[in-house]
Write an enzyme that holds these catalytic residues in place. Structure first.
Site, PDB file in Angstrom:
ATOM      1  N   LYS A 117       1.051  -1.275  -0.039  1.00 57.53           N
ATOM      2  CA  LYS A 117      -0.129   0.348   0.134  1.00 57.53           C
ATOM      3  C   LYS A 117       0.963   1.341  -0.183  1.00 57.53           C
ATOM      4  O   LYS A 117       0.731   2.080  -0.840  1.00 57.53           O
ATOM      5  CB  LYS A 117      -0.855   0.163   1.195  1.00 57.53           C
ATOM      6  CG  LYS A 117      -2.234  -0.744   1.268  1.00 57.53           C
ATOM      7  CD  LYS A 117      -3.049  -0.171   2.525  1.00 57.53           C
ATOM      8  CE  LYS A 117      -2.387  -0.109   3.821  1.00 57.53           C
ATOM      9  NZ  LYS A 117      -1.916  -1.111   4.574  1.00 57.53           N
ATOM     10  N   ARG A 155      -9.868   2.505   9.019  1.00 58.58           N
ATOM     11  CA  ARG A 155      -9.588   1.228   9.237  1.00 58.58           C
ATOM     12  C   ARG A 155     -10.671   0.245   9.984  1.00 58.58           C
ATOM     13  O   ARG A 155     -10.545  -0.987  10.391  1.00 58.58           O
ATOM     14  CB  ARG A 155      -8.253   0.832  10.111  1.00 58.58           C
ATOM     15  CG  ARG A 155      -6.933   0.607   9.310  1.00 58.58           C
ATOM     16  CD  ARG A 155      -5.863   0.529  10.068  1.00 58.58           C
ATOM     17  NE  ARG A 155      -4.808  -0.316   9.692  1.00 58.58           N
ATOM     18  CZ  ARG A 155      -3.483   0.275   9.388  1.00 58.58           C
ATOM     19  NH1 ARG A 155      -3.403   1.483   9.022  1.00 58.58           N
ATOM     20  NH2 ARG A 155      -2.628  -0.685   9.419  1.00 58.58           N
ATOM     21  N   ARG A 169      11.030  -6.796   5.684  1.00 57.73           N
ATOM     22  CA  ARG A 169      11.072  -5.364   5.521  1.00 57.73           C
ATOM     23  C   ARG A 169      11.751  -4.608   6.572  1.00 57.73           C
ATOM     24  O   ARG A 169      11.816  -4.725   7.489  1.00 57.73           O
ATOM     25  CB  ARG A 169       9.594  -4.764   5.654  1.00 57.73           C
ATOM     26  CG  ARG A 169       9.416  -3.288   5.459  1.00 57.73           C
ATOM     27  CD  ARG A 169       7.802  -3.025   5.130  1.00 57.73           C
ATOM     28  NE  ARG A 169       7.107  -3.118   6.430  1.00 57.73           N
ATOM     29  CZ  ARG A 169       5.638  -2.519   6.416  1.00 57.73           C
ATOM     30  NH1 ARG A 169       5.203  -2.245   5.319  1.00 57.73           N
ATOM     31  NH2 ARG A 169       5.097  -2.516   7.519  1.00 57.73           N
ATOM     32  N   ARG A 228      10.666  -2.498  11.812  1.00 56.33           N
ATOM     33  CA  ARG A 228       9.717  -1.947  12.718  1.00 56.33           C
ATOM     34  C   ARG A 228       9.323  -2.783  13.725  1.00 56.33           C
ATOM     35  O   ARG A 228       9.024  -4.081  13.600  1.00 56.33           O
ATOM     36  CB  ARG A 228       8.690  -1.597  11.662  1.00 56.33           C
ATOM     37  CG  ARG A 228       8.504  -0.154  11.347  1.00 56.33           C
ATOM     38  CD  ARG A 228       7.373   0.115  10.202  1.00 56.33           C
ATOM     39  NE  ARG A 228       5.999  -0.309  10.835  1.00 56.33           N
ATOM     40  CZ  ARG A 228       5.075  -0.088   9.991  1.00 56.33           C
ATOM     41  NH1 ARG A 228       5.098   0.406   8.837  1.00 56.33           N
ATOM     42  NH2 ARG A 228       3.709  -0.580  10.509  1.00 56.33           N
ATOM     43  N   ARG A 267      -1.660  -8.477  13.655  1.00 55.02           N
ATOM     44  CA  ARG A 267      -1.968  -7.231  12.958  1.00 55.02           C
ATOM     45  C   ARG A 267      -3.021  -7.767  11.551  1.00 55.02           C
ATOM     46  O   ARG A 267      -3.925  -7.207  11.203  1.00 55.02           O
ATOM     47  CB  ARG A 267      -0.836  -6.701  12.116  1.00 55.02           C
ATOM     48  CG  ARG A 267      -0.358  -5.588  13.121  1.00 55.02           C
ATOM     49  CD  ARG A 267       1.135  -5.016  12.719  1.00 55.02           C
ATOM     50  NE  ARG A 267       1.044  -4.225  11.518  1.00 55.02           N
ATOM     51  CZ  ARG A 267       2.135  -4.076  10.744  1.00 55.02           C
ATOM     52  NH1 ARG A 267       3.288  -4.737  10.787  1.00 55.02           N
ATOM     53  NH2 ARG A 267       1.818  -3.217   9.803  1.00 55.02           N
TER      54      ARG A 267
HETATM   55  P1  AMP Z   1       0.551   0.919   9.090  1.00 52.14           P
HETATM   56  O1  AMP Z   1       2.019   1.676   8.828  1.00 52.14           O
HETATM   57  O2  AMP Z   1      -0.404   1.712   8.295  1.00 52.14           O
HETATM   58  O3  AMP Z   1       0.708  -0.499   9.197  1.00 52.14           O
HETATM   59  O4  AMP Z   1       0.298   1.136  10.665  1.00 52.14           O
HETATM   60  C1  AMP Z   1       0.832   0.905  11.862  1.00 52.14           C
HETATM   61  C2  AMP Z   1      -0.048   0.781  12.983  1.00 52.14           C
HETATM   62  O5  AMP Z   1      -0.684   2.156  13.407  1.00 52.14           O
HETATM   63  C3  AMP Z   1      -1.278   0.042  12.999  1.00 52.14           C
HETATM   64  O6  AMP Z   1      -0.876  -1.370  13.186  1.00 52.14           O
HETATM   65  C4  AMP Z   1      -2.333   0.515  14.100  1.00 52.14           C
HETATM   66  O7  AMP Z   1      -1.859   0.421  15.277  1.00 52.14           O
HETATM   67  C5  AMP Z   1      -2.009   2.043  13.880  1.00 52.14           C
HETATM   68  N1  AMP Z   1      -2.828   2.719  13.012  1.00 52.14           N
HETATM   69  C6  AMP Z   1      -2.608   3.310  11.789  1.00 52.14           C
HETATM   70  N2  AMP Z   1      -3.699   3.828  11.294  1.00 52.14           N
HETATM   71  C7  AMP Z   1      -4.768   3.523  12.182  1.00 52.14           C
HETATM   72  C8  AMP Z   1      -5.892   3.687  12.133  1.00 52.14           C
HETATM   73  N3  AMP Z   1      -6.611   4.176  10.928  1.00 52.14           N
HETATM   74  N4  AMP Z   1      -6.863   3.119  13.155  1.00 52.14           N
HETATM   75  C9  AMP Z   1      -6.017   2.586  14.056  1.00 52.14           C
HETATM   76  N5  AMP Z   1      -4.934   2.179  14.055  1.00 52.14           N
HETATM   77  C10 AMP Z   1      -4.071   2.838  13.035  1.00 52.14           C
END
Ligand code: AMP
Length: 213
Positions: free
Chosen positions: A13, A88, A127, A160, A171
């Protein structure tokens, strides 16, 4: 152009979002990146978000909605944006609909990128991101020229904390339970475009552009 990118973690993404925002010259808003920045600054939002993120859980909806409402009111979002990682959950999607209605805006499309679970787990465990410039690389598919160092700025490459195997599985469960229902939500609004996330980055980008044209 106002777009949403949806997909499980590790589907590509963020990579595709960066390419598509450059193509349309629109703002790329990754809620994961915004939250990681809040954590780095030890802000109130960052302190609240950290414990959820470290364990692979979603940060509560009210925090996200308040954060995104403020962000989408800033003038740089007027020419359009690409939302990466938001909404989300169904309450977040409903909250976004309220924001759009109040600001007289409409969404153009919701791009759903799909990939099988085995490939996702493999991609996430290999990653790495640069501590200095945040760029993403992959030890299997795009290994750095010097081990452990970023090709762009020579910064240290790190994993990460939420890309560790045990957190990745959580996740993915969270995605299936809380985010996947959004696919029906946006299908009912006639906005979903489905893209195969397997294969060459440039080919996937072109597939997205073709369906958006
Ligand atoms: P990402 O980098 O998009 O994979 O997001 C990393 C983490 O940030 C996720 O596993 C969530 O803990 C938090 N996060 C990111 N976007 C959201 C969202 N829209 N709602 C809730 N938690 C979020």
């Amino acid at each position: 152009m106002r777009l949403i990118f949806i997909g499980p973690p590790g589907v590509g993404k963020g990579t595709q979002a960066t390419l598509i925002k450059d193509h349309f010259d629109i703002l790329h808003l990754s809620t994961g990146d915004i939250l990681r920045e809040e954590i780095a600054q030890q802000s109130t939002v960052g302190i609240k978000a950290k414990s959820f993120m470290d364990r692979g859980y979603l940060v509560p909806d009210n925090i996200l909605l308040e954060m995104m409402e403020k962000r989408l009111q800033q003038p740089d979002s007027e020419n359009g944006y690409l939302l990466d990682g938001f909404p989300r959950t169904i309450p977040q999607a409903e909250g976004l609909d309220d924001i759009l209605e109040r600001t007289n805006q409409v969404l153009d499309a919701v791009v759903s990128i799909e990939l099988d679970t085995d490939t996702i787990v493999k991609r996430l465990s290999s990653r790495r991101s640069c501590k200095q410039c945040d760029s993403i690389t992959n030890l299997l598919f795009n290994p750095p020229k010097t081990e452990g160092r970023c090709d762009i700025c020579s910064g240290e490459l790190v994993q990460r904390s939420d890309d560790k195997d045990e957190v990745v599985l959580n996740r993915l469960t969270v995605y299936n339970e809380q985010t996947a229902p959004l696919l029906d939500y946006y299908t009912n609004k006639g906005l979903i475009i489905t893209i195969d996330g397997q294969g060459d980055i440039a080919v996937i980008k072109n597939n997205i552009l073709e369906v958006l044209a």
